[in-house]
Design a protein around this motif. Structure first.
Motif, short mmCIF file in Angstrom:
data_model
loop_
_atom_site.label_atom_id
_atom_site.label_comp_id
_atom_site.label_asym_id
_atom_site.label_seq_id
_atom_site.Cartn_x
_atom_site.Cartn_y
_atom_site.Cartn_z
N GLY A 137 -47.63 -31.69 75.90
CA GLY A 137 -47.85 -30.29 76.12
C GLY A 137 -49.31 -29.92 76.21
O GLY A 137 -50.23 -30.70 76.77
N GLY A 138 -49.87 -28.56 75.84
CA GLY A 138 -51.17 -28.50 76.05
C GLY A 138 -51.61 -26.83 75.20
O GLY A 138 -50.76 -26.14 75.14
N ILE A 139 -53.14 -26.88 75.33
CA ILE A 139 -53.23 -25.47 74.65
C ILE A 139 -54.59 -25.37 75.37
O ILE A 139 -55.52 -25.98 75.76
CB ILE A 139 -53.70 -25.76 73.42
N GLU A 140 -55.05 -23.82 75.53
CA GLU A 140 -55.87 -23.46 76.14
C GLU A 140 -56.63 -22.21 75.55
O GLU A 140 -55.77 -21.37 74.84
CB GLU A 140 -55.71 -23.11 77.76
N SER A 141 -57.77 -22.10 75.45
CA SER A 141 -58.56 -21.00 74.97
C SER A 141 -59.80 -20.60 75.93
O SER A 141 -60.49 -21.35 76.50
CB SER A 141 -59.02 -21.20 73.61
N ASP A 608 -54.28 -40.03 75.39
CA ASP A 608 -53.34 -40.20 76.50
C ASP A 608 -53.29 -38.73 77.41
O ASP A 608 -52.22 -38.25 77.93
CB ASP A 608 -51.91 -40.24 75.88
N GLY A 609 -54.26 -37.84 77.26
CA GLY A 609 -54.42 -36.60 77.74
C GLY A 609 -55.74 -36.33 78.57
O GLY A 609 -56.47 -37.40 79.02
N SER A 610 -56.13 -35.14 78.64
CA SER A 610 -57.25 -34.65 79.23
C SER A 610 -57.82 -33.44 78.59
O SER A 610 -57.29 -32.52 78.08
CB SER A 610 -57.20 -34.49 80.74
N LEU A 611 -59.32 -33.35 78.65
CA LEU A 611 -59.88 -32.16 78.23
C LEU A 611 -60.67 -31.64 79.28
O LEU A 611 -61.45 -32.43 80.06
CB LEU A 611 -61.01 -32.50 77.00
N ASN A 612 -60.34 -30.21 79.50
CA ASN A 612 -61.00 -29.67 80.72
C ASN A 612 -61.84 -28.66 80.32
O ASN A 612 -61.30 -27.67 79.40
CB ASN A 612 -59.85 -29.19 81.67
N LEU A 613 -63.06 -28.66 80.38
CA LEU A 613 -63.96 -27.59 80.23
C LEU A 613 -64.52 -26.54 81.60
O LEU A 613 -64.63 -27.35 82.41
CB LEU A 613 -65.42 -28.05 79.43
N PHE A 649 -56.84 -28.33 76.60
CA PHE A 649 -56.37 -29.55 76.46
C PHE A 649 -54.91 -30.00 76.72
O PHE A 649 -54.14 -29.38 76.31
CB PHE A 649 -56.65 -29.79 74.71
N ILE A 650 -54.85 -30.95 77.44
CA ILE A 650 -53.44 -31.40 77.85
C ILE A 650 -53.19 -32.69 77.18
O ILE A 650 -53.92 -33.64 77.33
CB ILE A 650 -53.25 -31.52 79.42
#
Length: 651
Positions: A137-141, A608-613, A649-650
């Motif tokens: 999944g993922g979470i975004e703020s 196993d994911g990615s962090l996007n700023l 964050f995915i």
């Protein structure tokens, strides 16, 4: 080349003769906005009927309101957003996996409410596949400096054995947004000065009163998935409070006293349940059977500035949709049934529409056949719409639609789509039965119970090209309406408000959409892309004198550049919206404006994911932007300069 499948159309695997747009992945994530109209408003041929930050219905090729059907996973939103421009669409854009738009009449598949087009938001709330890992999944703020607002969205998927599950939630808020000048347009203020003299009231400036909002939604779904297909269900809940900015003015109460001015608040709550059954190879020569049911319980209260509840709108509705897909000989097609049942009620001061029960039933067939040098698309639909108002006689209509299209592939990635279709639309309850003051749109609205069905004959052509280095999509269309239904001021005043009446005349819509992108440079860990867009629509009604229709969007063109360098992606987009001089009676000209946007993002691999700023800037030149498609464009401009910063964050 990657094939783009439009899930909203059962025949799209080999391409469509109809113009369409799919937003998904990183492109969709960068265009997320507070409402569905704002999310799509930068796409060619699509505008927003903006009503503050919380409200914005899409306008496709100059057609909006009840002519554009908005869906969640192929089932109507079942809210009251078509009732009035100030009612929000209950779909939350931030939880969308993908958004599909069918530009132009889609009545064959979705009924008379889609005579202008379809927006289908796919949420994944009923899972269709088992996950490769137990949980993902993922979470975004994100934070917005203009409204001091925050948005947090989270989505989680997983599976246990043959059962897949889904959870999502969104929480967002914002204060009244900042604007670069006065809330009222210069032209409106000049008119008011002429009428009121030098002692006019002090005008709002710098901030738009009534544009604050606070909303949350959450949902959960389960599906049992096997070799034969799936069966699943989801339940979602939405709650929102948002202001109603704009020209509320005041109406006269009994005895001639005036109500206090102010910005009301709308308090909305909704519970929706969806069920889906999909069966693979149910019969010989039939590849799939899909049944979907949506049941919605919607209510909102319009609260006056004094804190009193002025009106209560409720909508208890359900929709059933079934599709049986077949492949036989050289034909592929679908037989379908769609039935919608609504119990709408409005009680209180702004109950300008009486309670109405509406049923809408349709049977359809669409088919496609492959030939050596082209493919043929055709179909037919027959429907029945019945309105049962609490006051007055029942009314019924029989909408009909048919179409024929060609998809002609050429060498080297070129494709030409040609489409001719005929469709009809039954009047909605608001057009038939409205009779009362509607303060938020500054109008006394009068329907006409003698309205006939609206008919449209359309011709369109779409030329597209897709390759590794560049792509193009260009659409031109011409639509001739018979008995086109529109609302326009007649110059009268009732209860202190200008009177707007629903009426019918023949009308013509014609326009062009263009979108092009090209990779002009490439290096080891990056590339440079250029893109451009253009759209224009002309709409005229067959009357003597002023033949312009209200709220028709002006010409636009845009240019953009995007570069990727390692982990960093940056883009700069410029959009010019022309002045709209072609205005209807008693409608004010809307000035041109620019919209400069910028985006910078860094995607960092994590486990196993990615962090996007990311940082996203909108209206960087702080232009006064008034959407001509908005009912309140002279009372409420779009937000001024806005900087958004966030993290996603995915996993």
């Amino acid at each position: 080349m990657e094939e783009i499948i439009v899930i909203a159309h059962p025949l799209s695997g080999e391409g469509l003769s109809q113009a369409s747009k799919v937003l998904q992945g990183k492109e969709l994530e960068r265009k997320f906005a507070a409402n569905i109209g704002a999310t799509l408003a930068q796409e060619p041929g699509i505008h927003s009927a903006q009503f503050g930050n919380a409200v914005g219905r899409p306008v496709i090729h100059g057609l909006g309101g009840p002519r554009v059907r908005i869906m969640e996973d192929r089932i109507d939103t079942l809210d009251v957003s078509v009732t009035s421009a100030d009612h929000a669409v209950s779909i939350e854009p931030f939880i969308a996996d993908r958004i599909e738009v069918l530009k132009g009449s889609s009545t064959l598949l979705y009924g008379s409410g889609a005579i202008g087009g379809v927006v289908d938001v796919h949420t994944g709330r009923i899972p269709h596949n088992l996950t490769d890992q137990p949980i993902s999944g993922g979470i975004e703020s994100r934070y917005n400096d203009n409204t001091q607002g925050n948005t947090t969205a989270a989505k989680v998927n997983g599976s246990i054995g043959q059962v897949a599950w889904h959870l999502d939630g969104t929480w967002k808020d914002g204060d009244d947004y900042e604007i670069p000048g006065f809330a009222e347009s210069a032209r409106l203020r000049a008119l008011e000065a002429e009428e009121e003299g030098e002692d006019g009231e002090e005008e709002a400036r710098g901030t738009l009163p009534g544009s604050a909002f606070d909303a949350k939604s959450y949902a959960g779904g389960l599906a049992y998935i096997a070799d034969w297909g799936l069966i699943g269900a989801s339940v979602s809940r939405s709650d929102a409070e948002y202001g109603l900015p704009g020209g509320h003015g005041h109406a006269e109460e009994e005895g001639g006293e005036e109500e206090a001015e102010g910005t009301p608040l709308l308090d909305m709550e909704q519970t929706r349940t969806d069920v889906e059954l999909a069966i693979k190879d149910p019969f010989a020569n039939f590849t799939s059977l899909n049944l979907r049911l949506g049941v919605n319980d919607y209510e909102h209260k319009e609260i006056e500035p004094s804190g009193e509840v002025g009106s209560v709108f409720t909508n208890k509705a359900w929709e059933l949709r079934g599709e049986l897909i077949y492949e036989q000989a050289r034909w592929k097609g679908a037989f379908g049934l769609q039935h919608t049942d609504r119990e709408f009620s409005a009680v209180g001061e702004e109950a300008f529409v009486p309670p109405v029960d509406t049923t809408d039933t349709g049977l359809f067939w669409v088919g496609e056949r492959e030939f050596e040098n082209f493919s043929l698309e055709t179909g037919v639909r027959i429907g029945r719409v019945e309105h049962k108002p609490s006051v007055g006689p029942d009314q019924d209509f029989t909408p009909f639609a048919t179409s024929i299209g060609l998809v002609i592939p050429f060498s080297d990635g070129w494709t030409l789509g040609l489409l001719a279709d005929y469709s009809s639309r039954a009047p909605v309850a608001e057009e038939l039965y409205s009779n009362g003051p509607h303060l938020v749109t500054n109008a006394f609205e009068l329907g006409d119970p003698d309205l006939d069905s609206e008919k449209a004959a359309n011709l369109s052509a779409t030329l597209s090209y897709r390759a590794d280095t560049w792509s193009l999509s260009a659409t031109t269309y011409y639509t001739r309406f018979s008995d086109f239904i529109y609302e326009q001021s007649n110059g009268d005043i009732e209860d202190g408000l200008p009177v707007f009446i629903f009426q019918q005349e023949d009308a013509t819509f014609a326009g062009v959409d263009l979108e092009v992108s090209a990779r002009v440079a490439q290096w080891d860990n990056g590339e440079l892309m250029l893109r451009g867009m253009f759209d224009w629509v002309d709409a005229e009604v067959d009357v003597s004198g002023n033949d312009n229709l209200p709220r028709i969007p002006p010409l636009r063109y845009g240019l953009g550049v995007e570069t990727t360098f390692g982990l960093i992606t940056a883009s700069l987009d410029y959009l010019n919206v022309n002045r709209q001089n072609d205005v209807s009676q008693r409608e004010l000209v809307t000035d041109s404006y620019n919209d400069l946007r910028a985006y910078v993002g860094m995607e960092i691999p994590v486990a196993d994911g990615s962090l996007n700023l990311f940082v996203n800037g909108k209206n960087l030149t702080d232009d006064e932007q008034r959407y001509h498609t908005s009912f309140i464009k002279d009372f409420a401009p779009a937000p001024g300069r806005t900087i958004e910063a966030g993290v996603r964050f995915i996993f």
